[in-house]
Design an enzyme around this catalytic site. Structure first.
Site, short mmCIF file in Angstrom:
data_model
loop_
_atom_site.label_atom_id
_atom_site.label_comp_id
_atom_site.label_asym_id
_atom_site.label_seq_id
_atom_site.Cartn_x
_atom_site.Cartn_y
_atom_site.Cartn_z
N LYS A 1 0.83 -1.19 0.00
CA LYS A 1 0.00 0.00 0.00
C LYS A 1 0.88 1.26 0.00
O LYS A 1 0.74 2.12 -0.84
CB LYS A 1 -0.92 -0.03 1.22
CG LYS A 1 -2.01 0.98 1.17
CD LYS A 1 -3.04 0.70 2.25
CE LYS A 1 -3.95 1.91 2.37
NZ LYS A 1 -4.94 1.77 3.41
N GLU B 1 9.82 -5.36 5.12
CA GLU B 1 10.00 -6.72 4.60
C GLU B 1 9.85 -6.73 3.08
O GLU B 1 10.63 -7.36 2.35
CB GLU B 1 8.93 -7.67 5.17
CG GLU B 1 8.99 -7.89 6.68
CD GLU B 1 8.10 -6.94 7.47
OE1 GLU B 1 7.95 -5.76 7.04
OE2 GLU B 1 7.58 -7.34 8.52
N GLY C 1 -5.45 -2.45 4.13
CA GLY C 1 -4.54 -3.50 3.66
C GLY C 1 -5.18 -4.88 3.73
O GLY C 1 -5.11 -5.67 2.78
N ARG C 2 -5.84 -5.20 4.85
CA ARG C 2 -6.39 -6.56 5.01
C ARG C 2 -7.72 -6.73 4.28
O ARG C 2 -8.34 -7.78 4.38
CB ARG C 2 -6.51 -6.90 6.49
CG ARG C 2 -7.27 -5.89 7.32
CD ARG C 2 -7.09 -6.15 8.82
NE ARG C 2 -7.68 -5.07 9.62
CZ ARG C 2 -7.07 -3.94 9.93
NH1 ARG C 2 -5.84 -3.71 9.50
NH2 ARG C 2 -7.66 -3.03 10.66
N GLU D 1 -6.42 -8.26 13.47
CA GLU D 1 -5.88 -6.92 13.24
C GLU D 1 -7.02 -5.89 13.27
O GLU D 1 -6.81 -4.74 13.64
CB GLU D 1 -5.12 -6.86 11.90
CG GLU D 1 -4.15 -5.70 11.79
CD GLU D 1 -3.17 -5.82 10.63
OE1 GLU D 1 -2.01 -6.21 10.84
OE2 GLU D 1 -3.57 -5.51 9.49
N HIS E 1 -7.11 -34.70 13.81
CA HIS E 1 -6.02 -35.50 14.38
C HIS E 1 -5.02 -34.60 15.09
O HIS E 1 -3.89 -35.01 15.35
CB HIS E 1 -5.35 -36.32 13.28
CG HIS E 1 -6.33 -37.24 12.62
ND1 HIS E 1 -6.61 -38.50 13.10
CD2 HIS E 1 -7.16 -37.05 11.56
CE1 HIS E 1 -7.55 -39.05 12.34
NE2 HIS E 1 -7.91 -38.20 11.40
N LYS F 1 7.70 -2.36 15.25
CA LYS F 1 8.45 -1.89 14.08
C LYS F 1 9.47 -0.84 14.50
O LYS F 1 10.62 -0.84 14.06
CB LYS F 1 7.50 -1.23 13.07
CG LYS F 1 6.69 -2.16 12.22
CD LYS F 1 6.00 -1.32 11.13
CE LYS F 1 4.81 -2.02 10.54
NZ LYS F 1 3.99 -1.15 9.71
O1 F6P Z 1 0.49 -5.39 9.61
C1 F6P Z 1 0.36 -4.04 9.31
C2 F6P Z 1 0.03 -3.82 7.86
O2 F6P Z 1 -0.09 -2.46 7.64
C3 F6P Z 1 -1.20 -4.58 7.37
O3 F6P Z 1 -2.39 -3.95 7.71
C4 F6P Z 1 -0.95 -4.66 5.92
O4 F6P Z 1 -1.75 -5.63 5.30
C5 F6P Z 1 0.53 -4.99 5.90
O5 F6P Z 1 1.07 -4.29 7.02
C6 F6P Z 1 1.27 -4.63 4.64
O6 F6P Z 1 1.21 -3.24 4.37
P1 F6P Z 1 1.59 -2.65 2.96
O7 F6P Z 1 0.60 -3.14 1.97
O8 F6P Z 1 1.54 -1.14 3.11
O9 F6P Z 1 2.98 -3.12 2.62
#
Ligand code: F6P
Length: 545
Positions: free
Chosen positions: A206, A212, A267-268, A353, A384, A509
């Site tokens: 986003k 990461e 995001g989610r 979240e 199981h 973070k």
């Molecule tokens: O875990 C925090 C978060 O902002 C989520 O809500 C989101 O899905 C994820 O990190 C990845 O964010 P981005 O799409 O900005 O990389």
């Protein structure tokens, strides 16, 4: 005490709980042959059976009273019409606009968002066609055979869960891979066997600044340039999905190759946007639009159906019933469908979240329990693993069972056995096994072994919902996903919390960013608590140069 827990509706539910908490589901079924008819609903090919819940004829009206007390109908409208219901971030919450298939205008700050959404869908369609037909070529003129989506949380798990669930619709000539973890094992193992000449990377983020994702994207670029040598080749192999044009350009992806989405998509909740590009590449744009159609039909149902017959509203309210009155702190998602193996992982983020909050919309600490812990895995594997606790443990774990009446595959025997388990487990959880029934199945001698008898008794009375649908199609999946999204929303409204921010992920973070430079040298670290210092210093000793 909060206005919620002192409301008439809450007090009435508490009294109802006090009166009915020991009522037996087994007896309720025996006394009422209409129970299933009363407590089951359909939408399209999806059957929702909620009759195996600890409810009677008064329960749903009382739960609906609570929903009305919290203003749920007006809040549903506020979400669908683009009001800024994400109050801390002052944003609308409009993932529903992304699947607004009748295309009616939806305004954010006076501007209709639909033309922008349709433009991106068109761009996705062109791109998918070009890649899937081989018209889009890699830097050596070969067609793309592998798509690697790099993204985390909603930007990774959503597309991964959908692509894996819809594998029977996937292309044999275009495989999708998902990289999310900053642990290099993830990207190294996914890239094994892929060729830079035929691999397309989608960088989905986003804000295009998630640590990461950016590190994985850099490693992907290095891997690619090791072969291609020429940065001009990047345009054929890297596309971006983001709300942030500047950061995309800074990373070095041509903004022509960027698929836009908007800050009113959480995001989610983003797989319905261009974040779903890897899904569309894999299953084709027509199937992706079927997924949107399924969600749209769930949206219509949620928006227009009275709460007592409204599937997501009932899912949410039943969750409130267990969480806030029976004190059930988790619920389990049990798809009897191997293709849905990431479903529970996906809604673990979706739900936890969203509703893992402890202050309400006024910033006051809540005096009631909010988000439940979500977990699960496909049946029959789970049977199981953890079903023992669900049947005989001390915790009450409400369950959702999901299954398709038809498999996409045709091996003999498997499907009826799978479905017999899907049907038997809710029945066993509900009925249990009495001492008398246990004794009937034992020898005379065993019947006098009190420990053996006690160990074999199942209390039963353990609640579940069952979803049965014709087949796992893109449309059915879209509907199911939207049901669960709206269930989360309903609970957020009742708990009076903001389900659409995620401030709780920030602190970790920030602290990681403070620790990172401390790992760059061999100095002994003393700036943290003694445990963190010791762990940092131990890591520095153990690591190899
Ligand atoms: O875990 C925090 C978060 O902002 C989520 O809500 C989101 O899905 C994820 O990190 C990845 O964010 P981005 O799409 O900005 O990389």
């Amino acid at each position: 005490m909060s206005s919620l827990t002192t409301s008439q509706a809450w007090i009435a539910l508490q009294a109802h709980y006090n009166q009915t908490q020991n009522d037996s589901l087994r007896v309720a079924f025996a006394n009422d042959p209409e129970r299933y008819n009363k407590f089951s609903l359909h939408l399209n090919d999806i059957l929702f059976d909620y009759s195996k819940n600890r409810i009677n004829d008064q329960s749903i009206p009382l739960l609906v009273d609570l929903a009305n007390y919290t203003g749920l109908p007006a809040k549903i409208e506020a979400m669908f019409t683009g009001e800024p219901i994400n109050t801390t971030e002052k944003r609308a919450v409009l993932h529903t606009a992304l699947r607004n298939r009748d295309n009616h205008p939806i305004y954010v700050d006076g501007i209709d968002v639909m033309p922008g959404i349709n433009q991106v869908l068109d761009k996705m369609r062109h791109f998918c066609n070009a890649v899937r037909t081989g018209e889009w070529k890699g830097y050596t003129g070969k067609r793309i055979t592998d798509v690697v989506n790099i993204g985390i949380g909603g930007s990774g798990l959503g597309p991964k869960m959908v692509s894996m669930t819809l594998t029977p619709y996937g292309s044999d000539n275009l495989l999708v891979h998902y990289v999310s973890n900053v642990d290099q094992t993830n990207i190294v193992e996914e890239l094994k066997g892929l060729s830079p000449e035929t691999t397309l990377f989608i960088i989905a983020s986003k804000l295009f600044s998630t640590q990461e994702t950016m590190i994985n994207a850099n490693s992907a670029r290095n891997w690619f340039l090791d072969s291609a040598k020429d940065t001009s080749a990047i345009a054929k192999h890297f596309v971006a999905i983001s709300t942030h044009t500047e950061n995309v350009a800074k990373f070095g992806i041509d903004t022509e190759n960027m698929f836009e989405f908007w800050d009113w998509v959480g995001g989610r909740y983003s797989l319905w946007s261009a974040v779903g590009l890897s899904i569309a590449l894999y299953i084709g744009m027509d199937n992706f639009e079927e997924l949107l159609q399924g969600a749209y039909e769930a949206d219509l149902h949620f928006r227009n159906t009275p709460l007592e017959k409204n599937i997501p509203a009932l899912m949410g309210l039943l969750g409130i019933w267990y969480n806030n009155f029976f004190e059930a702190r988790s619920y389990v998602l049990l798809p009897y469908d191997q293709s849905m193996r990431y479903f529970a992982d996906y809604f673990q983020q979706g739900d936890m979240e969203s509703n893992g909050k402890s202050v309400d919309l006024n910033g006051d600490k809540v005096d009631y329990s909010t988000g439940q812990i979500v977990w699960g895995q496909p049946g029959t594997n789970g049977q199981h693993a953890f079903f023992q606790l669900m049947h005989q443990g001390t915790q009450l774990v409400p369950c959702d069972f999901l299954a398709a009446a038809n498999s996409h595959y045709r091996l003999p025997e498997h499907h009826d056995v799978l479905i017999s388990n899907f049907l038997a487990q809710p029945e066993a959880l509900m009925r249990g096994k009495t001492e008398e029934e246990v004794k009937q199945a034992l020898t005379h001698e065993e019947q006098h072994d009190a420990v053996l008898v006690a160990s074999k008794v199942f209390d039963g009375n353990r609640p579940s919902n069952s979803f049965l649908f014709e087949k796992m199609t893109p449309k059915t999946l879209g509907t199911l996903l939207a049901f669960y999204e709206h269930k989360i929303f309903v609970q957020g409204v009742v708990w009076n919390i903001n389900s659409f921010d995620q401030m709780g992920v920030e602190l970790g973070k920030i602290l990681a960013n403070a620790i990172l430079p401390e790992l760059k040298n061999d100095a002994v670290i003393k700036s943290h608590d003694c445990s963190t210092n010791a762990l940092i210093n131990a890591y520095k000793k153990l690591r190899q140069p």
